[in-house]
Design an enzyme around this catalytic site. Structure first.
Site, PDB file in Angstrom:
ATOM      1  N   ASP A 107     -45.968 -25.487  24.328  1.00  0.00           N
ATOM      2  CA  ASP A 107     -46.160 -26.866  24.879  1.00  0.00           C
ATOM      3  C   ASP A 107     -47.396 -27.430  23.962  1.00  0.00           C
ATOM      4  OD1 ASP A 107     -44.320 -26.350  26.571  1.00  0.00           O
ATOM      5  OD2 ASP A 107     -45.526 -26.595  28.406  1.00  0.00           O
ATOM      6  N   LYS A 145     -37.884 -27.418  27.735  1.00  0.00           N
ATOM      7  CA  LYS A 145     -37.778 -26.699  28.966  1.00  0.00           C
ATOM      8  C   LYS A 145     -38.099 -27.690  29.782  1.00  0.00           C
ATOM      9  CE  LYS A 145     -42.738 -24.935  28.725  1.00  0.00           C
ATOM     10  NZ  LYS A 145     -42.963 -25.651  29.773  1.00  0.00           N
ATOM     11  N   CYS A 193     -47.846 -22.936  31.874  1.00  0.00           N
ATOM     12  CA  CYS A 193     -46.811 -22.727  31.057  1.00  0.00           C
ATOM     13  C   CYS A 193     -47.031 -21.407  30.140  1.00  0.00           C
ATOM     14  CB  CYS A 193     -46.331 -23.961  30.287  1.00  0.00           C
ATOM     15  SG  CYS A 193     -45.828 -24.981  31.352  1.00  0.00           S
TER      16      CYS A 193
END
Ligand code: ZN
Length: 215
Positions: A29, A112, A145
């Site tokens: 991310d 995702k 994450c």
């Protein structure tokens, strides 16, 4: 009133040898909304990790490691928005991976929907196709994450390796709690970017099959 707790000591390995044939690099991310100051969910400690992740990418590219960039991806009305506000809306600038870490054509960009990069994605399939058993996981947010992806990997018996200087969190408590969980609960290896070397023979020996009697 805030309570004060002591962080239990956890090991940070001074040297980790990885086998390029069995190890993947997972960059979590590193998108404009998290890494750039004008992003929707800016993580103030994230920009400092960009050079560290560039170093990991250089190592991975020099040795042909399979590399995955996860990309938090949401659509209008996503149930995460009441928690975090609107962020990483598919197709927007904030959703894009930062220019400084631009993926190459041979690297997998993996959209995702939740914190865990295995949830609802083909990540496990892509790793198993390639015989991957070890994951170097970096990026942001260390306690969200990165952590839920590392936890999910460990539950599938991947060996997790986290260079702590290539991750960032919103709060030091969250960072320490995630690191402690990774080390203690999941027996992940915490280390630093400089401590990681690529050594096919050494890592191959460390990753030998279970001893006789294990079957
Ligand atoms: Zn999100």
């Amino acid at each position: 009133m805030a309570r004060v707790v002591e962080v239990p000591d956890y090991p940070v390995a001074s040297h980790v040898a990885i086998d390029p044939a069995r190890t993947a690099l997972i960059v979590v991310d590193m998108q404009n909304d998290f890494v750039e100051p004008q992003g929707a969910l800016f993580v103030p400690d994230a920009p400092a990790t960009v050079p560290r992740i560039q170093q990991l990418l250089a190592l991975a590219r020099a040795h042909g490691l399979f590399t995955v960039f996860t990309q938090d991806t949401h659509y209008p009305g996503d149930p995460e928005f009441p928690i975090w506000g609107e962020h990483c809306l598919a197709g927007t600038w904030g959703w894009q991976i930062v220019d400084a870490l631009a993926p190459q054509s041979t690297e997998l960009v993996l959209p995702k929907r939740r914190y865990d990069a295995f949830y609802g994605t083909p990540l496990d399939h892509e790793l198993r196709l390639r015989g991957i058993t070890h994951l170097v996981i970096c990026g942001t947010v260390a306690s969200i994450c990165v952590h839920y992806t590392a936890a999910s990997a460990a539950l599938r018996w991947y060996q997790v390796i986290i260079p702590v200087d290539a991750t960032s969190a919103l709060h030091p408590f969250d960072l320490e709690a995630a690191n402690r969980q990774t080390a203690f609960l999941f027996r992940g290896i915490l280390t630093t970017v400089d401590a990681i070397t690529v050594e096919p023979a050494a890592a191959a020996a460390a990753a030998t099959q279970p001893a006789e009697g294990a079957r």
